[in-house]
Design a protein around this motif. Sequence first.
Motif, PDB file in Angstrom:
ATOM      1  N   ILE A 127       1.118   2.645   9.263  1.00  0.00           N
ATOM      2  CA  ILE A 127       2.426   3.239   9.004  1.00  0.00           C
ATOM      3  C   ILE A 127       3.543   2.259   9.364  1.00  0.00           C
ATOM      4  N   LEU A 128       3.449   1.679  10.562  1.00  0.00           N
ATOM      5  CA  LEU A 128       4.500   0.766  11.020  1.00  0.00           C
ATOM      6  C   LEU A 128       4.588  -0.481  10.146  1.00  0.00           C
ATOM      7  N   GLU A 129       3.447  -1.050   9.792  1.00  0.00           N
ATOM      8  CA  GLU A 129       3.451  -2.255   8.965  1.00  0.00           C
ATOM      9  C   GLU A 129       3.926  -1.956   7.548  1.00  0.00           C
ATOM     10  N   SER A 130       3.593  -0.781   7.032  1.00  0.00           N
ATOM     11  CA  SER A 130       4.074  -0.393   5.701  1.00  0.00           C
ATOM     12  C   SER A 130       5.579  -0.205   5.713  1.00  0.00           C
ATOM     13  N   ALA A 131       6.089   0.443   6.765  1.00  0.00           N
ATOM     14  CA  ALA A 131       7.532   0.662   6.856  1.00  0.00           C
ATOM     15  C   ALA A 131       8.282  -0.664   6.914  1.00  0.00           C
ATOM     16  N   TYR A 132       7.790  -1.602   7.718  1.00  0.00           N
ATOM     17  CA  TYR A 132       8.473  -2.896   7.818  1.00  0.00           C
ATOM     18  C   TYR A 132       8.378  -3.656   6.503  1.00  0.00           C
ATOM     19  N   ALA A 133       7.201  -3.662   5.888  1.00  0.00           N
ATOM     20  CA  ALA A 133       7.021  -4.376   4.625  1.00  0.00           C
ATOM     21  C   ALA A 133       7.958  -3.837   3.551  1.00  0.00           C
ATOM     22  N   LEU A 134       8.116  -2.529   3.490  1.00  0.00           N
ATOM     23  CA  LEU A 134       9.014  -1.935   2.502  1.00  0.00           C
ATOM     24  C   LEU A 134      10.467  -2.285   2.801  1.00  0.00           C
ATOM     25  N   MET A 135      10.861  -2.248   4.075  1.00  0.00           N
ATOM     26  CA  MET A 135      12.232  -2.632   4.433  1.00  0.00           C
ATOM     27  C   MET A 135      12.516  -4.069   4.026  1.00  0.00           C
ATOM     28  N   ALA A 136      11.538  -4.948   4.230  1.00  0.00           N
ATOM     29  CA  ALA A 136      11.730  -6.367   3.966  1.00  0.00           C
ATOM     30  C   ALA A 136      11.723  -6.687   2.475  1.00  0.00           C
ATOM     31  N   THR A 137      10.997  -5.905   1.689  1.00  0.00           N
ATOM     32  CA  THR A 137      10.829  -6.247   0.272  1.00  0.00           C
ATOM     33  C   THR A 137      11.634  -5.384  -0.683  1.00  0.00           C
ATOM     34  N   THR A 138      11.800  -4.109  -0.369  1.00  0.00           N
ATOM     35  CA  THR A 138      12.495  -3.215  -1.304  1.00  0.00           C
ATOM     36  C   THR A 138      13.839  -2.737  -0.782  1.00  0.00           C
ATOM     37  N   GLY A 139      14.121  -2.988   0.485  1.00  0.00           N
ATOM     38  CA  GLY A 139      15.390  -2.557   1.058  1.00  0.00           C
ATOM     39  C   GLY A 139      15.277  -1.228   1.772  1.00  0.00           C
ATOM     40  N   LEU A 140      16.291  -0.941   2.557  1.00  0.00           N
ATOM     41  CA  LEU A 140      16.247   0.239   3.414  1.00  0.00           C
ATOM     42  C   LEU A 140      16.288   1.535   2.614  1.00  0.00           C
ATOM     43  N   ALA A 141      17.123   1.583   1.583  1.00  0.00           N
ATOM     44  CA  ALA A 141      17.265   2.822   0.817  1.00  0.00           C
ATOM     45  C   ALA A 141      15.945   3.254   0.193  1.00  0.00           C
ATOM     46  N   ALA A 142      15.150   2.279  -0.225  1.00  0.00           N
ATOM     47  CA  ALA A 142      13.870   2.595  -0.874  1.00  0.00           C
ATOM     48  C   ALA A 142      12.761   2.890   0.128  1.00  0.00           C
ATOM     49  N   THR A 143      13.015   2.644   1.412  1.00  0.00           N
ATOM     50  CA  THR A 143      11.991   2.870   2.432  1.00  0.00           C
ATOM     51  C   THR A 143      12.075   4.315   2.902  1.00  0.00           C
ATOM     52  N   ILE A 194       6.699   5.268   2.362  1.00  0.00           N
ATOM     53  CA  ILE A 194       5.855   4.802   3.464  1.00  0.00           C
ATOM     54  C   ILE A 194       4.495   5.483   3.421  1.00  0.00           C
ATOM     55  N   ALA A 195       4.485   6.766   3.120  1.00  0.00           N
ATOM     56  CA  ALA A 195       3.225   7.501   3.036  1.00  0.00           C
ATOM     57  C   ALA A 195       2.344   6.938   1.928  1.00  0.00           C
ATOM     58  N   ARG A 196       2.946   6.655   0.774  1.00  0.00           N
ATOM     59  CA  ARG A 196       2.156   6.095  -0.340  1.00  0.00           C
ATOM     60  C   ARG A 196       1.633   4.705   0.016  1.00  0.00           C
ATOM     61  N   HIS A 197       2.490   3.877   0.589  1.00  0.00           N
ATOM     62  CA  HIS A 197       2.127   2.490   0.886  1.00  0.00           C
ATOM     63  C   HIS A 197       1.030   2.414   1.949  1.00  0.00           C
ATOM     64  N   SER A 198       1.090   3.315   2.926  1.00  0.00           N
ATOM     65  CA  SER A 198       0.136   3.286   4.040  1.00  0.00           C
ATOM     66  C   SER A 198      -1.081   4.171   3.815  1.00  0.00           C
ATOM     67  N   SER A 199      -1.029   4.981   2.751  1.00  0.00           N
ATOM     68  CA  SER A 199      -2.107   5.953   2.466  1.00  0.00           C
ATOM     69  C   SER A 199      -2.282   6.939   3.617  1.00  0.00           C
TER      70      SER A 199
END
Length: 209
Positions: free
Chosen positions: A34-50, A55-60
Amino acid sequence: MRRPGVAIVKDGREEAESAPRRGRPRSIETTNAILESAYALMATTGLAATTIDAIARHSSVSKMTIYKWWPSREALLIDAFLHHAAKMLPLPPASAGSPAARARRHAAAYAEALQGEFGKVQLAVISECISKTGSAELFYARYLQFRRDALVDMIAAGQKDGSIQAESPPENLYDAIYGSLFYRYIFGIAPITPGYARSLVDLVLRPKG
């Protein structure tokens, strides 16, 4: 003293920990996902998209699990940043040299990290806290307070053993170093380099020798 929201693990590293848990203990693997997915999304897609959905989809991991473990989206984003910072900018252990040498090393690493995605994510998370709650108090409580206290203690130890000659309260010395670095970063006043950070530490702390 350990603060809520942080678990201290081996070698002085800190890892995110949510509020007191009920029921079945959480899985370390699931928490990390969960934590790594949240950070990865913040870094790549931006905060609004996180979002929690993203996060649930990215982390399964189910949204129900995420909501059970974190009191708010902001708390999760801060803990994701903390989780990454603990690996990227570990607090310097006592075995890593004198307090001044450790301060130089850590400040230089922070200055370098600010130039990449780490700096952008940090600023985005702080901005999110301010926009949602009116202040960055949540960021301080869940992330900055522990790290600040640890480095203040390190500076105080250097003052006690005489290796740091600056006489101001160690809290003020810490703020002078890291506040200056963050101030320059936010406003783009001048390039922030590891060399500048090391010189700033020497200027503020006045290490002996």
